[in-house]
Design an enzyme around this catalytic site. Structure first.
Site, PDB file in Angstrom:
ATOM      1  N   ILE A 132       0.861  -1.173   0.000  1.00  0.00           N
ATOM      2  CA  ILE A 132       0.000   0.000   0.000  1.00  0.00           C
ATOM      3  C   ILE A 132       0.897   1.222   0.000  1.00  0.00           C
ATOM      4  O   ILE A 132       2.063   1.153   0.416  1.00  0.00           O
ATOM      5  CB  ILE A 132      -0.978   0.021   1.203  1.00  0.00           C
ATOM      6  N   ASP A 133       0.393   2.349  -0.461  1.00  0.00           N
ATOM      7  CA  ASP A 133       1.205   3.558  -0.606  1.00  0.00           C
ATOM      8  C   ASP A 133       1.764   4.033   0.734  1.00  0.00           C
ATOM      9  O   ASP A 133       1.217   3.735   1.798  1.00  0.00           O
ATOM     10  CB  ASP A 133       0.379   4.679  -1.222  1.00  0.00           C
ATOM     11  N   LYS A 134       2.823   4.800   0.658  1.00  0.00           N
ATOM     12  CA  LYS A 134       3.487   5.330   1.849  1.00  0.00           C
ATOM     13  C   LYS A 134       2.496   6.004   2.801  1.00  0.00           C
ATOM     14  O   LYS A 134       2.495   5.749   4.010  1.00  0.00           O
ATOM     15  CB  LYS A 134       4.573   6.340   1.436  1.00  0.00           C
ATOM     16  N   ARG A 233      -6.776   6.171  -5.595  1.00  0.00           N
ATOM     17  CA  ARG A 233      -6.493   7.603  -5.705  1.00  0.00           C
ATOM     18  C   ARG A 233      -6.756   8.112  -7.124  1.00  0.00           C
ATOM     19  O   ARG A 233      -7.313   9.199  -7.316  1.00  0.00           O
ATOM     20  CB  ARG A 233      -5.045   7.859  -5.281  1.00  0.00           C
TER      21      ARG A 233
END
Length: 299
Positions: A132-134, A233
């Site tokens: 998953i993204d930062k 997103r």
């Protein structure tokens, strides 16, 4: 590397690059000190305020990670046995080393926690089956050996592993639910971004359900049919309701990162077959904002 700024409000150069570039914030600071970053052809200081349309130029050299060092970083472990690990990743932590991020990643923490990790994704992604993204928080599944890794990877591919996300999006979404079926590929003008496109794209599908409407925001639940990079997103921006505070696809106003949380994960244990379900509470900053919005809505 060229980045075209897309923010509604002016934001400091160092803060903006720390949020959207492939480099860590410490690396950004070093490049700024070395005068290696320019805005519209002119070298600027860290405090320079960038706005929509500004063109930022950064070096293309990517910091190479030579070895992955284990670090004693506290992990919020939801479950662990001899085969798998389930962790609750905080917002702001990078999952594995990459450009400008050679330490303090989840991978470093995992190596510091156990020597039993799969090697299927290479030396610098031990145990990492999915990511998953930062700036996305929440539940992440880790494999402790290659056999388990391959079983779990097949589960993600065949959609037998169920993932549910919660996001706060900008704007009041009018419908109770929606399905976004729109292919995603790399953005033509910004190499670190993705967009809905028909060129060199992969199919992507996201299911949305409204949980709560506020005066100017909507709390939604999101289920993924596919697992494209930045999928939620990109899809939220595409339909005109970007994830709140998204520094890359929305309007970032603080350092918390986008209000996107991997709420739950459900899957069959790769060895025992037992059905497992794990859920992570919203991060404190996320819940505090929801409380504020609830109070505002009641006034």
């Amino acid at each position: 590397m060229r980045i075209i700024v897309e923010v509604e409000e002016k934001i400091r150069l160092d803060k903006y690059l720390g949020n959207v570039s492939e480099y860590s914030r410490s690396k950004v600071e070093k490049l700024l000190d070395e005068k290696a970053i320019s805005v519209n052809g002119k070298v600027e200081k860290a405090s320079f305020k960038v706005g929509t349309g500004d063109v930022i130029e950064l070096p293309d050299e990517i910091e190479t990670v030579q070895t992955l060092k284990g670090e004693k970083i506290d992990l919020d472990i939801l479950y662990e046995d001899e085969h798998i690990l389930v962790v609750n990743k905080p917002s702001g932590m990078v999952v594995h080393p990459g450009a400008g991020n050679s330490e303090h990643t989840l991978a470093n923490a995992l190596v510091g926690h156990t020597e039993q990790l799969s090697s299927e994704n290479g030396e610098f992604r031990p145990g990492i089956v999915h990511r998953i993204d930062k700036d996305t928080s929440g539940v992440l599944l880790v494999a402790k050996n290659d056999k388990v890794h391959n079983i779990l990877a097949e589960g993600f591919k065949n959609k037998t592993i169920k993932r549910v996300y919660v996001a706060l999006i900008d704007g009041v979404f009018p419908n109770a639910s929606a399905t976004i079926d729109a292919p995603i590929g790399r953005d033509k003008t910004n190499r670190i971004k993705y967009s809905v496109t028909s060129e060199n794209a992969k199919s992507a599908m996201t299911h949305l359900k409204v949980l709560r409407r506020f005066k100017a925001h909507t709390l939604v639940e999101l289920r993924l049919e596919t697992g494209r990079t930045h999928q939620i997103r990109v899809h939220m921006k595409y339909i005109g309701y970007p994830v709140h505070n998204d520094p890359l696809y929305g309007r970032a106003k603080d350092e918390f990162g986008q209000f996107l949380h991997a709420k739950s994960l459900e899957f069959a244990h790769p060895i025992t077959g037992e059905n497992l379900f794990f859920e992570s509470p919203l991060p404190e900053e996320f819940q505090m904002l929801l409380n504020d919005l609830e109070q505002e809505a009641s006034n």
